[in-house]
Design a protein around this motif. Structure first.
Motif, short mmCIF file in Angstrom:
data_model
loop_
_atom_site.label_atom_id
_atom_site.label_comp_id
_atom_site.label_asym_id
_atom_site.label_seq_id
_atom_site.Cartn_x
_atom_site.Cartn_y
_atom_site.Cartn_z
N TRP A 24 0.81 -1.21 0.00
CA TRP A 24 0.00 0.00 0.00
C TRP A 24 0.84 1.26 0.00
CZ3 TRP A 24 -4.68 0.34 -1.71
CH2 TRP A 24 -5.44 -0.82 -1.78
N VAL A 25 2.03 1.21 0.58
CA VAL A 25 2.93 2.38 0.51
C VAL A 25 3.36 2.61 -0.94
CG1 VAL A 25 5.24 3.17 1.12
CG2 VAL A 25 3.73 2.30 2.89
N ILE A 26 3.70 1.55 -1.63
CA ILE A 26 4.09 1.67 -3.03
C ILE A 26 2.90 2.13 -3.88
CG2 ILE A 26 4.83 0.35 -5.06
CD1 ILE A 26 6.57 -1.32 -3.11
N THR A 27 1.71 1.64 -3.56
CA THR A 27 0.52 2.04 -4.31
C THR A 27 0.23 3.53 -4.14
OG1 THR A 27 -0.41 -0.17 -4.07
CG2 THR A 27 -1.94 1.60 -4.64
N VAL A 28 0.41 4.05 -2.94
CA VAL A 28 0.20 5.49 -2.73
C VAL A 28 1.20 6.29 -3.55
CG1 VAL A 28 0.36 7.33 -1.00
CG2 VAL A 28 -0.90 5.24 -0.48
N ALA A 29 2.45 5.82 -3.62
CA ALA A 29 3.45 6.50 -4.45
C ALA A 29 3.05 6.44 -5.93
CB ALA A 29 4.82 5.87 -4.24
N ILE A 30 2.56 5.30 -6.35
CA ILE A 30 2.13 5.16 -7.74
C ILE A 30 0.94 6.09 -8.03
CG2 ILE A 30 0.99 3.57 -9.37
CD1 ILE A 30 2.76 1.35 -8.17
N LEU A 31 0.03 6.21 -7.07
CA LEU A 31 -1.11 7.12 -7.25
C LEU A 31 -0.64 8.56 -7.35
CD1 LEU A 31 -3.79 5.61 -4.87
CD2 LEU A 31 -3.81 5.64 -7.36
N GLY A 32 0.41 8.89 -6.62
CA GLY A 32 0.96 10.24 -6.71
C GLY A 32 1.46 10.57 -8.10
N VAL A 33 1.88 9.56 -8.82
CA VAL A 33 2.34 9.75 -10.20
C VAL A 33 1.18 9.60 -11.19
CG1 VAL A 33 3.84 8.80 -12.00
CG2 VAL A 33 4.67 8.97 -9.65
N ILE A 46 -8.65 5.53 -15.24
CA ILE A 46 -8.21 4.17 -15.54
C ILE A 46 -6.92 3.83 -14.81
CG2 ILE A 46 -7.39 2.63 -17.35
CD1 ILE A 46 -9.35 4.03 -19.23
N LEU A 47 -5.90 4.67 -14.90
CA LEU A 47 -4.61 4.37 -14.26
C LEU A 47 -4.71 4.26 -12.75
CD1 LEU A 47 -2.20 6.56 -16.41
CD2 LEU A 47 -2.46 4.09 -16.48
N PRO A 48 -5.34 5.22 -12.06
CA PRO A 48 -5.47 5.06 -10.60
C PRO A 48 -6.29 3.84 -10.19
CG PRO A 48 -5.84 7.34 -11.21
CD PRO A 48 -5.76 6.55 -12.48
N LEU A 49 -7.33 3.54 -10.94
CA LEU A 49 -8.14 2.36 -10.60
C LEU A 49 -7.37 1.07 -10.79
CD1 LEU A 49 -11.67 3.32 -11.99
CD2 LEU A 49 -10.92 3.15 -9.61
N GLY A 53 -6.67 -1.51 -7.85
CA GLY A 53 -7.09 -2.89 -8.07
C GLY A 53 -5.94 -3.88 -7.91
N GLY A 54 -4.78 -3.51 -8.42
CA GLY A 54 -3.62 -4.38 -8.27
C GLY A 54 -3.20 -4.53 -6.81
N ALA A 55 -3.26 -3.45 -6.06
CA ALA A 55 -2.92 -3.51 -4.64
C ALA A 55 -3.94 -4.36 -3.88
CB ALA A 55 -2.84 -2.12 -4.05
N THR A 59 -3.10 -7.76 -1.88
CA THR A 59 -3.43 -7.89 -0.47
C THR A 59 -4.25 -9.15 -0.20
OG1 THR A 59 -3.41 -5.49 -0.22
CG2 THR A 59 -4.57 -6.74 1.47
N VAL A 60 -5.22 -9.42 -1.05
CA VAL A 60 -6.04 -10.63 -0.89
C VAL A 60 -5.17 -11.88 -1.03
CG1 VAL A 60 -7.88 -11.99 -1.94
CG2 VAL A 60 -8.20 -9.54 -1.55
N ALA A 61 -4.26 -11.86 -2.00
CA ALA A 61 -3.39 -13.02 -2.21
C ALA A 61 -2.50 -13.27 -1.01
CB ALA A 61 -2.55 -12.81 -3.47
N ILE A 62 -2.00 -12.22 -0.40
CA ILE A 62 -1.13 -12.39 0.76
C ILE A 62 -1.90 -12.92 1.97
CG2 ILE A 62 0.16 -11.09 2.51
CD1 ILE A 62 1.23 -9.39 0.24
N TRP A 63 -3.09 -12.42 2.20
CA TRP A 63 -3.84 -12.81 3.39
C TRP A 63 -4.52 -14.15 3.25
CZ3 TRP A 63 -3.41 -10.94 8.14
CH2 TRP A 63 -2.72 -9.75 8.28
#
Length: 64
Positions: A24-33, A46-49, A53-55, A59-63
């Motif tokens: 989620w930290v990386i996703t927030v950085a990606i959203l900033g871009v 499209i890009l932010p979604l 969605g990937g994050a 997350t679901v896969a990890i848990w």
């Protein structure tokens, strides 16, 4: 023996939490871009979604 198993379980949960936090930290950085980039390219949301969605999928896969 039960204490050893419990310790292993606690370490396992810490790894999942650490990985989720990193995703989620990386996703927030990606959203900033992505947000300014989507304005420039006129691609809309499209890009932010896709980033969110990937994050979420990661997350679901990890848990599980």
């Amino acid at each position: 023996m039960a204490k050893k198993s419990q310790t292993n379980l606690e370490q396992y949960q810490d790894v999942r939490l650490s990985a989720t936090t990193r995703i989620w930290v990386i996703t927030v950085a990606i959203l900033g871009v992505c947000v300014p980039l989507s304005v420039v390219t006129r691609s809309g949301a499209i890009l932010p979604l896709v980033a969110i969605g990937g994050a979420a999928v990661g997350t679901v896969a990890i848990w599980r």
